[in-house]
Design a protein around this motif. Structure first.
Motif, mmCIF file in Angstrom:
data_model
loop_
_atom_site.group_PDB
_atom_site.id
_atom_site.type_symbol
_atom_site.label_atom_id
_atom_site.label_comp_id
_atom_site.label_asym_id
_atom_site.label_seq_id
_atom_site.Cartn_x
_atom_site.Cartn_y
_atom_site.Cartn_z
ATOM 1 N N GLU A 1 7.502 3.480 3.328
ATOM 2 C CA GLU A 1 7.218 4.923 3.354
ATOM 3 C C GLU A 1 6.160 5.294 2.319
ATOM 4 O O GLU A 1 5.272 6.116 2.581
ATOM 5 C CB GLU A 1 8.506 5.710 3.110
ATOM 6 C CG GLU A 1 9.489 5.644 4.280
ATOM 7 C CD GLU A 1 10.782 6.361 3.986
ATOM 8 O OE1 GLU A 1 11.001 6.748 2.811
ATOM 9 O OE2 GLU A 1 11.588 6.554 4.922
ATOM 10 N N LYS A 2 6.264 4.667 1.121
ATOM 11 C CA LYS A 2 5.270 4.941 0.073
ATOM 12 C C LYS A 2 3.889 4.435 0.502
ATOM 13 O O LYS A 2 2.866 5.095 0.268
ATOM 14 C CB LYS A 2 5.684 4.266 -1.233
ATOM 15 C CG LYS A 2 4.761 4.611 -2.413
ATOM 16 C CD LYS A 2 5.247 3.978 -3.685
ATOM 17 C CE LYS A 2 4.406 4.439 -4.869
ATOM 18 N NZ LYS A 2 2.961 4.207 -4.691
ATOM 19 N N GLU B 1 2.416 6.821 2.924
ATOM 20 C CA GLU B 1 1.948 8.028 2.248
ATOM 21 C C GLU B 1 0.654 7.756 1.483
ATOM 22 O O GLU B 1 -0.285 8.584 1.504
ATOM 23 C CB GLU B 1 3.036 8.532 1.296
ATOM 24 C CG GLU B 1 2.739 9.877 0.648
ATOM 25 C CD GLU B 1 2.641 11.005 1.651
ATOM 26 O OE1 GLU B 1 1.922 11.988 1.355
ATOM 27 O OE2 GLU B 1 3.252 10.917 2.732
ATOM 28 N N ASP B 2 0.597 6.598 0.797
ATOM 29 C CA ASP B 2 -0.621 6.244 0.062
ATOM 30 C C ASP B 2 -1.801 6.092 1.013
ATOM 31 O O ASP B 2 -2.921 6.559 0.717
ATOM 32 C CB ASP B 2 -0.409 4.938 -0.709
ATOM 33 C CG ASP B 2 0.541 5.109 -1.889
ATOM 34 O OD1 ASP B 2 0.803 6.268 -2.265
ATOM 35 O OD2 ASP B 2 1.028 4.083 -2.408
ATOM 36 N N VAL B 3 -1.582 5.430 2.129
ATOM 37 C CA VAL B 3 -2.645 5.242 3.124
ATOM 38 C C VAL B 3 -3.121 6.587 3.659
ATOM 39 O O VAL B 3 -4.332 6.815 3.819
ATOM 40 C CB VAL B 3 -2.130 4.341 4.274
ATOM 41 C CG1 VAL B 3 -3.079 4.408 5.475
ATOM 42 C CG2 VAL B 3 -1.990 2.906 3.796
ATOM 43 N N LYS B 4 -2.187 7.466 3.905
ATOM 44 C CA LYS B 4 -2.531 8.796 4.410
ATOM 45 C C LYS B 4 -3.415 9.549 3.420
ATOM 46 O O LYS B 4 -4.436 10.166 3.803
ATOM 47 C CB LYS B 4 -1.246 9.579 4.678
ATOM 48 C CG LYS B 4 -1.466 10.950 5.291
ATOM 49 C CD LYS B 4 -0.124 11.632 5.547
ATOM 50 C CE LYS B 4 -0.346 13.034 6.108
ATOM 51 N NZ LYS B 4 0.951 13.728 6.349
ATOM 52 N N LEU B 5 -3.041 9.485 2.126
ATOM 53 C CA LEU B 5 -3.831 10.171 1.093
ATOM 54 C C LEU B 5 -5.224 9.555 0.952
ATOM 55 O O LEU B 5 -6.231 10.280 0.794
ATOM 56 C CB LEU B 5 -3.085 10.108 -0.244
ATOM 57 C CG LEU B 5 -1.800 10.941 -0.347
ATOM 58 C CD1 LEU B 5 -1.074 10.645 -1.643
ATOM 59 C CD2 LEU B 5 -2.128 12.437 -0.241
ATOM 60 N N LEU B 6 -5.305 8.214 1.012
ATOM 61 C CA LEU B 6 -6.603 7.539 0.901
ATOM 62 C C LEU B 6 -7.504 7.883 2.086
ATOM 63 O O LEU B 6 -8.721 8.088 1.909
ATOM 64 C CB LEU B 6 -6.397 6.025 0.810
ATOM 65 C CG LEU B 6 -5.820 5.497 -0.521
ATOM 66 C CD1 LEU B 6 -5.406 4.045 -0.385
ATOM 67 C CD2 LEU B 6 -6.856 5.663 -1.639
ATOM 68 N N LEU B 7 -6.927 7.933 3.273
ATOM 69 C CA LEU B 7 -7.710 8.289 4.464
ATOM 70 C C LEU B 7 -8.230 9.719 4.364
ATOM 71 O O LEU B 7 -9.398 9.998 4.705
ATOM 72 C CB LEU B 7 -6.859 8.128 5.731
ATOM 73 C CG LEU B 7 -6.643 6.699 6.241
ATOM 74 C CD1 LEU B 7 -5.648 6.695 7.386
ATOM 75 C CD2 LEU B 7 -7.970 6.069 6.686
ATOM 76 N N THR B 8 -7.365 10.601 3.886
ATOM 77 C CA THR B 8 -7.770 12.010 3.736
ATOM 78 C C THR B 8 -8.915 12.136 2.729
ATOM 79 O O THR B 8 -9.913 12.848 2.957
ATOM 80 C CB THR B 8 -6.581 12.860 3.277
ATOM 81 O OG1 THR B 8 -5.535 12.767 4.245
ATOM 82 C CG2 THR B 8 -6.969 14.318 3.117
#
Length: 296
Positions: free
Chosen positions: A226-227, A230-237
């Motif tokens: 899950e972390k 979330e980290d991947v999502k933030l980096l992509l954004t």
């Protein structure tokens, strides 16, 4: 002469057997072990050497009286049964009794209170044929049957412990089912809670300790996944924001960090391909602009 001697011994044996036949009377009542409520309709059997001598049924007040002519040189049993209750057997040994005359009647005890354990749903307890709940021995001095209190205590404790073990097993089974269902739904926190409840009932149980460890390992892995998501999502954004601003080197750093965490991330790969293509175009445009500047 021989026939006379033989007949004499036969008559002697017959008289000895007749002298052993005594009418034994046992009065008392039957009630529930836990609630002490009187049990109506309980059936009692007076049995000797596998043969039923007499039978009785308790009244609406739980009372009974059972009697039968018994050979006192042979032990006999009182068997008490009632549907949805555990059958109880009481052992009597009257070989020490001494009587005079014929047609002797003896009251074994003042009152024999039989306490039956109610059968509990989902719990089966098997009693062996030689597993007596109580034992009595005739005392000639007191003219009454004396109970073996230690045997009675151990017998009751055995049934109580069997019930406790069966109830514990049933509770553990329920908690195990709930823990397994929670784990299958990937709700590992609930699964751990159920395992903890089981361990509170049965401390250091090896099975539940192993299961709890497996749930904790699965939870740790799930939280890590899950972390990572979330980290991947933030980096992509962050990378997309830089991409929009045409800050391709900075955006590339973000997308490469995504691939370190998620090597198969399609979105990051496409963006890096786009950046590569756009970089080629930028270099070409810069080269063309330089040539044009020279020409000018």
């Amino acid at each position: 002469m021989r026939n006379s001697i033989f007949l004499f011994f036969v008559l002697l044996v017959c008289r000895h057997v007749d002298a052993q036949l005594v009418e034994i009377i046992i009065p008392g009542s039957v009630n529930n072990f836990d609630s002490k409520a009187k049990i109506f309709g309980a059936t009692l059997y007076l049995v000797q050497d596998g043969i039923t001598i007499s039978k009785s049924i308790t009244t609406n007040t739980g009372a009974y009286t059972i009697a039968g002519k018994l050979n006192t040189s042979i032990p006999f049993e009182l068997i008490v049964s009632k549907p949805n209750h555990i059958t109880k057997k009481v052992y009597f040994d009257f070989k020490n009794i001494t009587t005079k005359g014929q047609d002797i009647s003896v009251q074994a005890v003042e009152e024999l209170i039989i306490e039956l354990f109610a059968v509990k749903q989902g719990i089966t307890i098997t009693i062996s044929p030689t597993d007596y709940a109580e034992k009595f021995t005739w005392d000639n001095d007191q003219k009454i049957a004396i109970p073996d209190e230690e045997h009675k205590k151990l017998s009751q404790e055995k049934i109580i412990n069997l019930y406790k073990e069966a109830e514990l097993a049933a509770q553990l089974s329920i908690l195990d089912s709930k823990a397994t269902a929670s784990a299958q739904a990937k709700n590992y926190e609930n699964a751990i809670a159920y395992a903890d409840s089981a361990l509170a009932l049965k401390q250091n149980d090896s099975i539940f300790l192993k299961k709890k460890l497996s749930y904790q390992t699965a939870l740790t892995s799930l939280l890590a996944d899950e972390k990572k998501i979330e980290d991947v999502k933030l980096l992509l954004t962050s990378g997309d924001s830089l991409f929009i601003l045409a800050k391709y080197p900075e955006a590339s750093i973000k997308y490469n960090e995504v691939l370190k965490k998620d090597p198969l991330n399609i979105s990051a790969k496409k963006k890096l391909d786009n950046i590569a293509a756009l970089t080629v175009i930028q270099v070409s445009q810069a080269s063309d602009a330089k040539e044009l500047s020279k020409l000018l």
